[in-house]
Every structure is written in structure tokens, then in C-alpha cells.
Design a protein around this motif. Structure first.
Motif, PDB file in Angstrom:
ATOM      1  N   SER A  25       0.838  -1.204   0.000  1.00 46.89           N
ATOM      2  CA  SER A  25       0.000   0.000   0.000  1.00 46.89           C
ATOM      3  C   SER A  25       0.874   1.255   0.000  1.00 46.89           C
ATOM      4  N   LYS A  26       2.166   1.090   0.270  1.00 46.10           N
ATOM      5  CA  LYS A  26       3.107   2.212   0.257  1.00 46.10           C
ATOM      6  C   LYS A  26       3.904   2.177  -1.042  1.00 46.10           C
ATOM      7  N   ALA A  27       4.032   3.306  -1.672  1.00 46.40           N
ATOM      8  CA  ALA A  27       4.733   3.404  -2.956  1.00 46.40           C
ATOM      9  C   ALA A  27       6.174   2.924  -2.835  1.00 46.40           C
ATOM     10  N   GLY A  28       6.636   2.254  -3.892  1.00 47.91           N
ATOM     11  CA  GLY A  28       8.019   1.805  -3.950  1.00 47.91           C
ATOM     12  C   GLY A  28       8.308   0.543  -3.167  1.00 47.91           C
ATOM     13  N   ARG A  29       7.237  -0.110  -2.684  1.00 51.61           N
ATOM     14  CA  ARG A  29       7.436  -1.318  -1.882  1.00 51.61           C
ATOM     15  C   ARG A  29       6.601  -2.470  -2.412  1.00 51.61           C
ATOM     16  N   GLU A  30       7.081  -3.679  -2.134  1.00 57.55           N
ATOM     17  CA  GLU A  30       6.337  -4.898  -2.431  1.00 57.55           C
ATOM     18  C   GLU A  30       6.297  -5.750  -1.168  1.00 57.55           C
ATOM     19  N   VAL A  31       5.347  -6.662  -1.135  1.00 54.81           N
ATOM     20  CA  VAL A  31       5.240  -7.603  -0.026  1.00 54.81           C
ATOM     21  C   VAL A  31       5.376  -9.008  -0.603  1.00 54.81           C
ATOM     22  N   ALA A  32       6.339  -9.746  -0.081  1.00 53.31           N
ATOM     23  CA  ALA A  32       6.581 -11.112  -0.543  1.00 53.31           C
ATOM     24  C   ALA A  32       6.283 -12.091   0.588  1.00 53.31           C
ATOM     25  N   THR A  33       5.596 -13.169   0.248  1.00 55.98           N
ATOM     26  CA  THR A  33       5.345 -14.250   1.193  1.00 55.98           C
ATOM     27  C   THR A  33       6.154 -15.454   0.748  1.00 55.98           C
ATOM     28  N   TYR A  34       7.009 -15.925   1.634  1.00 54.27           N
ATOM     29  CA  TYR A  34       7.866 -17.072   1.366  1.00 54.27           C
ATOM     30  C   TYR A  34       7.431 -18.232   2.242  1.00 54.27           C
ATOM     31  N   SER A  35       7.359 -19.428   1.672  1.00 49.36           N
ATOM     32  CA  SER A  35       7.148 -20.616   2.490  1.00 49.36           C
ATOM     33  C   SER A  35       8.491 -21.326   2.614  1.00 49.36           C
ATOM     34  N   TYR A  36       8.694 -21.910   3.770  1.00 49.88           N
ATOM     35  CA  TYR A  36       9.915 -22.653   4.070  1.00 49.88           C
ATOM     36  C   TYR A  36       9.559 -24.087   4.409  1.00 49.88           C
ATOM     37  N   ASP A  37      10.331 -25.008   3.899  1.00 49.38           N
ATOM     38  CA  ASP A  37      10.292 -26.395   4.322  1.00 49.38           C
ATOM     39  C   ASP A  37      11.736 -26.747   4.654  1.00 49.38           C
ATOM     40  N   VAL A  38      12.025 -26.928   5.930  1.00 47.69           N
ATOM     41  CA  VAL A  38      13.381 -27.238   6.366  1.00 47.69           C
ATOM     42  C   VAL A  38      13.509 -28.752   6.412  1.00 47.69           C
ATOM     43  N   ARG A  39      14.472 -29.281   5.656  1.00 52.40           N
ATOM     44  CA  ARG A  39      14.617 -30.731   5.497  1.00 52.40           C
ATOM     45  C   ARG A  39      15.989 -31.171   5.999  1.00 52.40           C
ATOM     46  N   ASN A  40      16.019 -32.352   6.586  1.00 49.70           N
ATOM     47  CA  ASN A  40      17.297 -32.874   7.078  1.00 49.70           C
ATOM     48  C   ASN A  40      17.958 -33.757   6.024  1.00 49.70           C
ATOM     49  N   GLN A  41      19.042 -34.402   6.426  1.00 50.84           N
ATOM     50  CA  GLN A  41      19.829 -35.215   5.487  1.00 50.84           C
ATOM     51  C   GLN A  41      19.081 -36.454   5.018  1.00 50.84           C
ATOM     52  N   ARG A  42      18.023 -36.823   5.705  1.00 49.52           N
ATOM     53  CA  ARG A  42      17.195 -37.959   5.269  1.00 49.52           C
ATOM     54  C   ARG A  42      15.988 -37.486   4.463  1.00 49.52           C
ATOM     55  N   ASP A  43      15.998 -36.215   4.089  1.00 50.96           N
ATOM     56  CA  ASP A  43      14.923 -35.574   3.336  1.00 50.96           C
ATOM     57  C   ASP A  43      13.596 -35.555   4.103  1.00 50.96           C
ATOM     58  N   GLU A  44      13.692 -35.543   5.441  1.00 51.15           N
ATOM     59  CA  GLU A  44      12.516 -35.433   6.298  1.00 51.15           C
ATOM     60  C   GLU A  44      12.276 -33.962   6.609  1.00 51.15           C
ATOM     61  N   SER A  45      11.022 -33.558   6.589  1.00 50.52           N
ATOM     62  CA  SER A  45      10.678 -32.187   6.949  1.00 50.52           C
ATOM     63  C   SER A  45      10.743 -32.053   8.466  1.00 50.52           C
ATOM     64  N   VAL A  46      11.599 -31.165   8.964  1.00 51.88           N
ATOM     65  CA  VAL A  46      11.746 -30.974  10.408  1.00 51.88           C
ATOM     66  C   VAL A  46      11.085 -29.681  10.882  1.00 51.88           C
ATOM     67  N   GLN A  47      10.943 -28.718   9.992  1.00 58.91           N
ATOM     68  CA  GLN A  47      10.257 -27.463  10.309  1.00 58.91           C
ATOM     69  C   GLN A  47       9.611 -26.938   9.031  1.00 58.91           C
ATOM     70  N   ARG A  48       8.515 -26.210   9.237  1.00 61.39           N
ATOM     71  CA  ARG A  48       7.849 -25.519   8.123  1.00 61.39           C
ATOM     72  C   ARG A  48       7.458 -24.138   8.609  1.00 61.39           C
ATOM     73  N   GLY A  49       7.540 -23.188   7.711  1.00 63.31           N
ATOM     74  CA  GLY A  49       7.189 -21.837   8.115  1.00 63.31           C
ATOM     75  C   GLY A  49       6.789 -20.970   6.955  1.00 63.31           C
TER      76      GLY A  49
END
Length: 140
Positions: free
Chosen positions: A107-131
Motif C-alpha cells: 500500500s506504500k509506494a516503492g514497496r512490495e510484499v513477498a510471502t515465502y514458504s519454508y520447508d526445512v529438510r534434514n539429510q534424510r529428506d525429512e521435513s523438520v520445520q515448516r514456516g
């Protein structure tokens, strides 16, 4: 790096060390025994000391930053929500899988809002955190 809706990135991997946990205890003041007391931790379901959830979250965000996704366009953090699904142990290696869920003008000029999703994965490709993280950016 070009940021566009739907773009997916996988960060480099990083191994969580005992030093990381000890340093985070000192930095945060969180000396909860599951993180700082090896004898106590042996009596828990994890069976050993585990990393603080916010430590791993910070590492995941840092890995996203290192990928070039944020950089000098970032003006501020608007919101963050995070879920902790599984413990991260000393010696586990994590990586961030990020997706740009939304990119819209602010809503403010010159700015954007980005939404990022995170999937944190371990060495076994298991999801340990999401955000999900909502960041205010300078407009491209």
C-alpha cells in the motif's frame, strides 16, 4: 536474483554443530536441559541434546538469505509463523526449500510484499520445520 511468484529454491546444506547449540544457549539465555545437559537429554524421547527450534529456524532463514533471495531489497519482516515437526540433532544437516507464494505491491509506494514458504529438510529428506515469512521489499 529475480523474485517471482511460484519460484522455488533449494538452499545449500548446513550441518548443525554442538558449537551452534552452545552459542545459541549463550545468545538467547535458553539453557533448557534438552539443549544444554547431555545427561538429562539421554532421558528424553530424543535420547540426546537437540538444537533449539528457533536456532534451526534462524539457520533456515540464513540459508535462504545466502541463496540471494533477500539481499538489499529487504526493508523489514512483517510476519512469521513456524511449526516444529521433528528434532534436529547435533550432526544433522539441514537445507531450506523455499517458495515465493505471493508477491504483491504494498500500500506504500516503492514497496512490495513477498510471502515465502519454508520447508526445512534434514539429510534424510525429512521435513523438520515448516514456516511462512512475510517480508517487505523495495520494489524491483
Amino acid at each position: 536474483m529475480l523474485i517471482e511468484k511460484g519460484a522455488r529454491y533449494t538452499s545449500q546444506a548446513r550441518t548443525v554443530t554442538e558449537t551452534d547449540i552452545v552459542n545459541f544457549c549463550g545468545l538467547s539465555g535458553d539453557f533448557t536441559p534438552i539443549h544444554s545437559d547431555a545427561e538429562f537429554a539421554r532421558t528424553t524421547p530424543a535420547g540426546e541434546r537437540i538444537a533449539h527450534g528457533p536456532l534451526v529456524m534462524s539457520i533456515a532463514i540464513g540459508l535462504g538469505t545466502a541463496s540471494g533471495l533477500f539481499g538489499d531489497r529487504v526493508i523489514g519482516l512483517a510476519n512469521i509463523t513456524w511449526d516444529f515437526a521433528a528434532p534436529v540433532r547435533i550432526g544433522d544437516t539441514v537445507r531450506s526449500v523455499l517458495e515465493v507464494e505471493e508477491l504483491r505491491p504494498s500500500s506504500k509506494a516503492g514497496r512490495e510484499v513477498a510471502t515465502y514458504s519454508y520447508d526445512v529438510r534434514n539429510q534424510r529428506d525429512e521435513s523438520v520445520q515448516r514456516g511462512r515469512m512475510i517480508v517487505v521489499l523495495r520494489a524491483a
